[in-house]
Write an enzyme that holds these catalytic residues in place. Structure first.
Site, PDB file in Angstrom:
ATOM      1  N   CYS A  19       2.038 -10.630  29.352  1.00 14.87           N
ATOM      2  CA  CYS A  19       0.744 -10.481  28.667  1.00 14.87           C
ATOM      3  C   CYS A  19       0.695  -9.184  27.854  1.00 14.87           C
ATOM      4  O   CYS A  19       0.698  -8.097  28.430  1.00 14.87           O
ATOM      5  CB  CYS A  19      -0.357 -10.519  29.732  1.00 14.87           C
ATOM      6  N   CYS A  68      -2.234  -6.868  28.556  1.00  9.32           N
ATOM      7  CA  CYS A  68      -2.064  -6.261  29.881  1.00  9.32           C
ATOM      8  C   CYS A  68      -1.203  -5.010  29.784  1.00  9.32           C
ATOM      9  O   CYS A  68      -1.451  -4.020  30.487  1.00  9.32           O
ATOM     10  CB  CYS A  68      -1.408  -7.236  30.860  1.00  9.32           C
TER      11      CYS A  68
END
Length: 105
Positions: free
Chosen positions: A30, A33
């Site tokens: 991600c 993230c």
């Protein structure tokens, strides 16, 4: 570094904590993230001894992500006395996370 939290340790580390707990639900693949990760690590150092700051990899640990309805990552949840008291979805500025902890100290 933020504490690594897993499904096996979630109950003990998060729900039974006598301090505020901030948990970053993330995954290695991600991109957003990876933007939030260094912020969470900074907060972990700044709040050492005052709050628990951890990360939970949703790919390896799906039980609590599902329990708390984490459908998008990064999602940062804040707990106090075992209760969910805050939720931040997506990338947010550092003060969004620190303000959530400060309000509980």
């Amino acid at each position: 570094m933020a504490l690594e939290i897993t499904d096996a340790t979630f109950d003990e580390v998060v729900l039974k904590s006598d301090k505020p707990v901030l948990v970053d639900f993330w995954a290695a693949w991600c991109g957003p993230c990876r933007m939030v990760g260094p912020i969470i690590d900074q907060i972990s150092e700044e709040y050492d001894g005052k709050a628990i700051v951890g990360k939970l990899d949703v790919d390896a640990n799906q039980e609590f992500a599902a329990k708390y309805g984490v459908r998008n990552i990064p999602t940062v949840l804040v707990f106090q006395n075992g209760e969910l008291v805050g939720r931040q979805v997506g990338v947010s500025p550092k003060n969004a996370y620190t303000d959530a902890i400060d309000s509980l100290l």
